[in-house]
Design a protein around this motif. Structure first.
Motif, PDB file in Angstrom:
ATOM      1  N   GLN A  80       0.817  -1.115   0.036  1.00 15.23           N
ATOM      2  CA  GLN A  80       0.049   0.091  -0.147  1.00 15.23           C
ATOM      3  C   GLN A  80       0.906   1.279  -0.101  1.00 15.23           C
ATOM      4  O   GLN A  80       1.885   1.384   0.757  1.00 15.23           O
ATOM      5  CB  GLN A  80      -0.991   0.158   1.273  1.00 15.23           C
ATOM      6  CG  GLN A  80      -1.911  -1.049   1.422  1.00 15.23           C
ATOM      7  CD  GLN A  80      -2.933  -1.207   0.041  1.00 15.23           C
ATOM      8  OE1 GLN A  80      -3.188   0.167  -0.491  1.00 15.23           O
ATOM      9  NE2 GLN A  80      -3.088  -2.024  -0.472  1.00 15.23           N
ATOM     10  N   LYS A  96      -3.785  -2.157 -12.532  1.00 13.80           N
ATOM     11  CA  LYS A  96      -4.724  -1.290 -12.373  1.00 13.80           C
ATOM     12  C   LYS A  96      -5.776  -1.032 -13.478  1.00 13.80           C
ATOM     13  O   LYS A  96      -6.758  -1.153 -13.248  1.00 13.80           O
ATOM     14  CB  LYS A  96      -4.258   0.228 -12.009  1.00 13.80           C
ATOM     15  CG  LYS A  96      -3.458   0.501 -10.745  1.00 13.80           C
ATOM     16  CD  LYS A  96      -3.163   1.955 -10.699  1.00 13.80           C
ATOM     17  CE  LYS A  96      -2.486   2.311  -9.245  1.00 13.80           C
ATOM     18  NZ  LYS A  96      -2.183   3.828  -9.113  1.00 13.80           N
ATOM     19  N   SER A 124      -6.910   1.655  -8.009  1.00  9.58           N
ATOM     20  CA  SER A 124      -6.210   1.886  -6.761  1.00  9.58           C
ATOM     21  C   SER A 124      -5.691   0.423  -6.312  1.00  9.58           C
ATOM     22  O   SER A 124      -5.851  -0.454  -6.716  1.00  9.58           O
ATOM     23  CB  SER A 124      -6.726   2.455  -5.857  1.00  9.58           C
ATOM     24  OG  SER A 124      -7.774   1.786  -5.052  1.00  9.58           O
ATOM     25  N   GLU A 176      -5.773  -0.397  -3.600  1.00 13.67           N
ATOM     26  CA  GLU A 176      -6.971  -1.064  -2.496  1.00 13.67           C
ATOM     27  C   GLU A 176      -7.865  -1.773  -3.379  1.00 13.67           C
ATOM     28  O   GLU A 176      -8.508  -2.832  -3.178  1.00 13.67           O
ATOM     29  CB  GLU A 176      -7.651   0.101  -1.752  1.00 13.67           C
ATOM     30  CG  GLU A 176      -6.600   0.716  -0.767  1.00 13.67           C
ATOM     31  CD  GLU A 176      -6.029   1.738  -1.328  1.00 13.67           C
ATOM     32  OE1 GLU A 176      -5.813   2.057  -2.499  1.00 13.67           O
ATOM     33  OE2 GLU A 176      -5.219   2.463  -0.396  1.00 13.67           O
ATOM     34  N   ASP A 177      -8.203  -1.271  -4.592  1.00 11.92           N
ATOM     35  CA  ASP A 177      -9.257  -1.954  -5.337  1.00 11.92           C
ATOM     36  C   ASP A 177      -8.686  -3.430  -5.977  1.00 11.92           C
ATOM     37  O   ASP A 177      -9.290  -4.530  -5.874  1.00 11.92           O
ATOM     38  CB  ASP A 177      -9.583  -1.041  -6.600  1.00 11.92           C
ATOM     39  CG  ASP A 177     -10.333  -0.081  -6.340  1.00 11.92           C
ATOM     40  OD1 ASP A 177     -10.869   0.242  -5.410  1.00 11.92           O
ATOM     41  OD2 ASP A 177     -10.221   1.045  -7.224  1.00 11.92           O
ATOM     42  N   GLU A 195      -6.262  -5.119  -4.384  1.00 16.19           N
ATOM     43  CA  GLU A 195      -6.180  -6.165  -3.257  1.00 16.19           C
ATOM     44  C   GLU A 195      -7.750  -6.711  -3.052  1.00 16.19           C
ATOM     45  O   GLU A 195      -7.946  -7.887  -2.729  1.00 16.19           O
ATOM     46  CB  GLU A 195      -5.904  -5.392  -1.963  1.00 16.19           C
ATOM     47  CG  GLU A 195      -5.622  -6.307  -0.913  1.00 16.19           C
ATOM     48  CD  GLU A 195      -5.250  -5.647   0.439  1.00 16.19           C
ATOM     49  OE1 GLU A 195      -4.884  -6.032   1.420  1.00 16.19           O
ATOM     50  OE2 GLU A 195      -4.840  -4.446   0.407  1.00 16.19           O
ATOM     51  N   LYS A 196      -8.628  -5.666  -3.115  1.00 19.61           N
ATOM     52  CA  LYS A 196     -10.169  -6.310  -2.966  1.00 19.61           C
ATOM     53  C   LYS A 196     -10.418  -7.332  -3.928  1.00 19.61           C
ATOM     54  O   LYS A 196     -11.026  -8.306  -3.688  1.00 19.61           O
ATOM     55  CB  LYS A 196     -11.040  -4.990  -2.993  1.00 19.61           C
ATOM     56  CG  LYS A 196     -12.375  -5.451  -2.625  1.00 19.61           C
ATOM     57  CD  LYS A 196     -13.425  -4.221  -2.779  1.00 19.61           C
ATOM     58  CE  LYS A 196     -14.923  -4.630  -2.559  1.00 19.61           C
ATOM     59  NZ  LYS A 196     -15.719  -3.520  -2.495  1.00 19.61           N
ATOM     60  N   GLU A 251      -8.766 -10.494  -3.057  1.00 18.09           N
ATOM     61  CA  GLU A 251      -9.557 -11.201  -1.573  1.00 18.09           C
ATOM     62  C   GLU A 251     -10.808 -11.762  -2.098  1.00 18.09           C
ATOM     63  O   GLU A 251     -11.185 -12.816  -1.796  1.00 18.09           O
ATOM     64  CB  GLU A 251      -9.753 -10.089  -0.673  1.00 18.09           C
ATOM     65  CG  GLU A 251      -8.401  -9.718   0.087  1.00 18.09           C
ATOM     66  CD  GLU A 251      -8.719  -8.238   0.917  1.00 18.09           C
ATOM     67  OE1 GLU A 251      -9.975  -7.906   1.059  1.00 18.09           O
ATOM     68  OE2 GLU A 251      -7.971  -8.032   1.942  1.00 18.09           O
TER      69      GLU A 251
END
Length: 560
Positions: free
Chosen positions: A205, A313, A319, A321-322, A324-325, A328
Motif C-alpha cells: 500500500q 490497475k 487503486s 486497494e481495489d 487487493e479487494k 480477496e
C-alpha cells in the motif's frame, strides 16, 4: 401548529400575511377569489411541484414562508438529526422561487427537497382532492392499517425489512454460485490466474505513489543535476566570489582582527558555525549529485515496476486497494468453487434459516394487522355514522399473498355498504367523490388521537355534500380541532358557522392588475359572510337571521 403564513408574488397574490390560531380555522370566499392558490402556496412551500406561471406577473421571484410552533419529540429529534437550529420550538420554512429554480430553508439553513419533506411531514398534514382519491387504490390500505398499529408494528416492520434484505443477498449469492461443472472449472482457472498475477506482484500500500515520485525525480535527473551544479558553484569554494570562498576569506580576516579587539570573537564564532553549515551543505549536495549520476539502473527498475502496477490497475481497479479487494474476492470465490457442494449446502441452509426468520416476522406482523384492522374498521364505521352515513357497513379484509416481501405477505381491501340490505363491496368501485371525502375525514378523525402531527389542512372536504350531512361534517371537524389545529377551506355555511377563527379570501382588481387578500373576520363580519354563502347575490333579513342562528347553534354544539 401553524402560526403564520406569508405569501409574496405568488400567482395572483401580491402579498398576504396571515396569523393563524389554535382550534378550527375556516377560510371562505367567492369562487375564483384564490382559495385554491392559498393551499397551493402551502403545498409549494412544503416541497410541492412548481408550475411555470407561479411567479406573479411583473415580479422577479415568488416566496412562501410558514412559521410553526411545536413541542413534538419527533420534530425535535429530526431537527437534531439534520443538524438544523431549533431552540425555541419554532420552525420557519421558507421557499423562494426564481426563474423555475427554488431554494428552501429551515430556520435560515438551506435544505434539500428530501429533508424539507421529512420535516414538513411531521408538522402538517394536508388533505385535499388528491388524498381522498388515494382511497381508490388498494395499495394504500395496508399503509393506513400500519399507521394505526405503528406502536406495535413499527419495530416488527423494521426487523422484517432488515431480515428480508439479508435473505435477498443470500439468494443473490446462491444465484451467482449456481453454475454447471464446465463453467465452474473455467471460473477456477480464470480466478487462479487473477489471484496468482496479483499475489506475485507483492504489492505494498502506498507503493505506487512513492514510485511515481521517484520516477518523476529520475526522469528529470539531468535537469536536476545541472541545476545543483549551478547551486554548488554558488555555494562552494572553487569560484572566486562564491559563498564558500567569501566565508573562508571572512574567517581569515576575523582571525587577524581578534588580536586587536576581543569583542570580535563573538562574530568569529558565528562565522565559524556558518562555515560549518556551508561545508555540510556542500558535502550533502555533492553526495546527492553523485547518487543522481548513477540513476540509470534504478530508473529502469522503477519504470518496470510502475508499468506492472499500472497494468494491474488497468485490469483490476484504479487503486492498490481495489486490486487487493479483487484478489480477496477471488480467493473467497475459489474457496467456494474448490468446495462447491459443501458451499451450496451451507448457503441453502442459511437461506432456509433466513426464510424461517422472515416468515416468522411476517406472521407476527400479520397478527398485529389482523387485530388492529378489526379495531380500526369498527372505529371508522362509528366515525362514518357520525358523518351521516345512516346504515353504513364497513370492514377491512386482509388476505395473504403467495409470496412475502419487505412489507410482509398481507394484502388489504376496504369493503363498504352504504345502503340497507346491500352486500359489502370493494370501496373503490362503489364510493362517490363526496363519500370518499367523508370516508377520509372519518379516517382522519380516528387517527387524531394517535397522530402526533399537530396541524391539519382540509381542502374540498365538503365535495358533494349539503344539508344534514354538511352539519355532521362540521361537527366532526370541530371535534378534531379540540386536539389539533384544523385549517379548512369551505363553501358551505354549516362548516363556516363552526369556525373558531373565520378568515375571508377576497380578490380585488383595478382593471389592470388583480390581487388576492386574506383577513380575519369579526363576529358580525363572519355572520355576513355566512349569509352570503346562504343567500348568494340577494341577502335578505331572513338570510341574515338564519346565519345568526347557525352561529348560535354552532356555539351550543361546541359547548355540548
Amino acid at each position: 401548529m401553524l402560526l403564520n403564513l406569508h405569501v409574496k408574488n405568488f400567482a395572483i397574490i401580491d402579498e398576504v400575511d396571515i396569523t393563524l390560531k389554535d382550534g378550527l380555522n375556516i377560510l371562505t370566499g367567492e369562487t375564483g377569489a384564490g382559495k385554491s392558490i392559498i393551499i397551493g402556496s402551502v403545498n409549494v412551500c412544503l416541497g410541492g411541484k412548481i408550475s411555470k406561471d407561479i411567479i406573479r406577473h411583473g415580479a422577479d421571484y415568488a416566496m412562501v414562508e410558514l412559521l410553526f410552533e411545536t413541542n413534538s419529540r419527533m420534530v425535535t429529534d429530526k431537527m437534531k438529526e439534520l443538524d438544523l437550529p431549533f431552540d425555541d420550538g419554532q420552525v420557519l420554512i421558507t421557499r423562494k422561487i426564481t426563474n423555475g429554480k427554488s431554494i428552501s430553508k429551515i430556520n435560515g439553513e438551506t435544505v434539500t427537497a428530501q429533508n424539507l419533506k421529512e420535516i414538513a411531514g411531521l408538522l402538517i398534514d394536508i388533505h385535499g382532492q388528491h388524498e381522498h382519491q388515494s382511497l381508490l387504490y388498494r395499495e394504500n390500505y395496508l399503509d393506513i392499517i400500519d399507521r394505526f398499529a405503528k406502536e406495535e408494528a413499527s419495530a416488527i416492520k423494521q426487523g422484517l425489512s432488515k431480515e428480508y434484505d439479508t435473505l435477498a443477498e443470500l439468494k443473490r449469492q446462491l444465484s451467482q454460485l449456481k453454475i454447471d461443472e464446465d463453467k465452474r472449472l473455467r471460473e477456477i482457472s480464470y480466478l487462479e490466474y487473477e489471484v496468482k498475477e496479483i499475489t506475485e506482484a507483492h504489492l505494498k500500500q502506498g507503493e505506487d505513489k512513492e514510485l511515481d515520485d521517484e520516477y518523476k525525480k529520475l526522469s528529470n535527473a539531468r535537469i536536476i543535476a545541472e541545476g545543483l551544479s549551478q547551486v554548488h558553484e554558488y555555494m562552494g569554494y572553487q569560484s572566486a566570489g562564491s559563498a564558500g570562498d567569501n566565508i573562508g576569506r571572512s574567517v581569515k580576516q576575523l582571525a587577524k582582527l581578534m588580536d586587536y579587539d576581543k569583542e570580535l570573537k563573538g562574530f568569529y564564532n558565528q562565522i565559524i558555525d556558518l562555515e560549518t553549515l556551508v561545508d555540510e551543505f556542500n558535502r550533502n549536495l555533492s553526495e546527492y549529485t553523485s547518487d543522481l549520476s548513477n540513476h540509470e539502473e534504478n530508473f529502469k527498475g522503477i519504470e518496470e515496476r510502475l508499468n506492472l502496477i499500472n497494468h494491474l490497475k488497468a485490469k483490476y481497479g484504479n487503486s492498490l486497494e481495489d486490486i487487493e479487494k479483487v484478489m480477496e474476492e477471488g480467493e473467497e470465490k475459489l474457496e467456494q468453487y474448490y468446495h462447491y457442494e459443501e458451499t451450496l449446502q451451507a448457503l441453502n441452509r442459511k437461506i432456509g434459516q433466513q426464510e424461517k426468520e422472515v416468515k416468522s416476522l411476517c406472521e407476527k406482523l400479520s397478527e398485529i394487522r389482523e387485530k388492529n384492522a378489526k379495531i380500526l374498521s369498527a372505529r371508522i364505521r362509528e366515525a362514518l355514522l357520525d358523518l351521516n352515513f345512516l346504515d353504513i357497513q364497513f370492514t377491512i379484509e386482509l388476505t395473504r399473498k403467495e409470496h412475502y416481501s419487505p412489507n410482509g405477505f398481507d394484502d388489504a381491501e376496504f369493503l363498504i355498504s352504504v345502503n340497507p340490505g346491500e352486500e359489502l363491496k370493494i370501496l373503490s368501485k362503489v364510493a362517490s367523490g363526496g363519500e370518499l371525502s367523508r370516508i377520509m375525514l372519518a379516517i382522519k378523525s380516528v387517527f387524531a388521537d394517535k397522530d402526533e402531527i399537530e396541524a391539519l389542512i382540509f381542502d374540498e372536504i365538503d365535495t358533494g355534500i349539503s344539508g344534514r350531512t354538511a352539519q355532521k361534517v362540521s361537527e366532526k371537524l370541530s371535534e378534531i380541532s379540540k386536539s389539533h389545529q384544523v385549517i379548512c377551506i369551505t363553501h358551505l355555511a354549516q362548516i363556516a358557522s363552526m369556525a373558531d377563527n373565520h378568515y375571508i379570501i377576497e380578490k380585488h382588481t383595478d382593471g389592470i392588475t388583480t390581487k388576492t387578500d386574506i383577513r380575519q373576520l369579526k363576529e358580525e363580519e363572519s355572520i355576513a359572510e355566512i349569509a352570503r354563502i346562504l343567500g348568494g347575490t340577494v341577502i335578505t333579513k331572513t338570510v341574515i337571521e338564519s346565519a345568526k342562528e347557525m352561529k348560535q347553534m354552532a356555539k351550543k354544539n361546541k359547548k355540548s
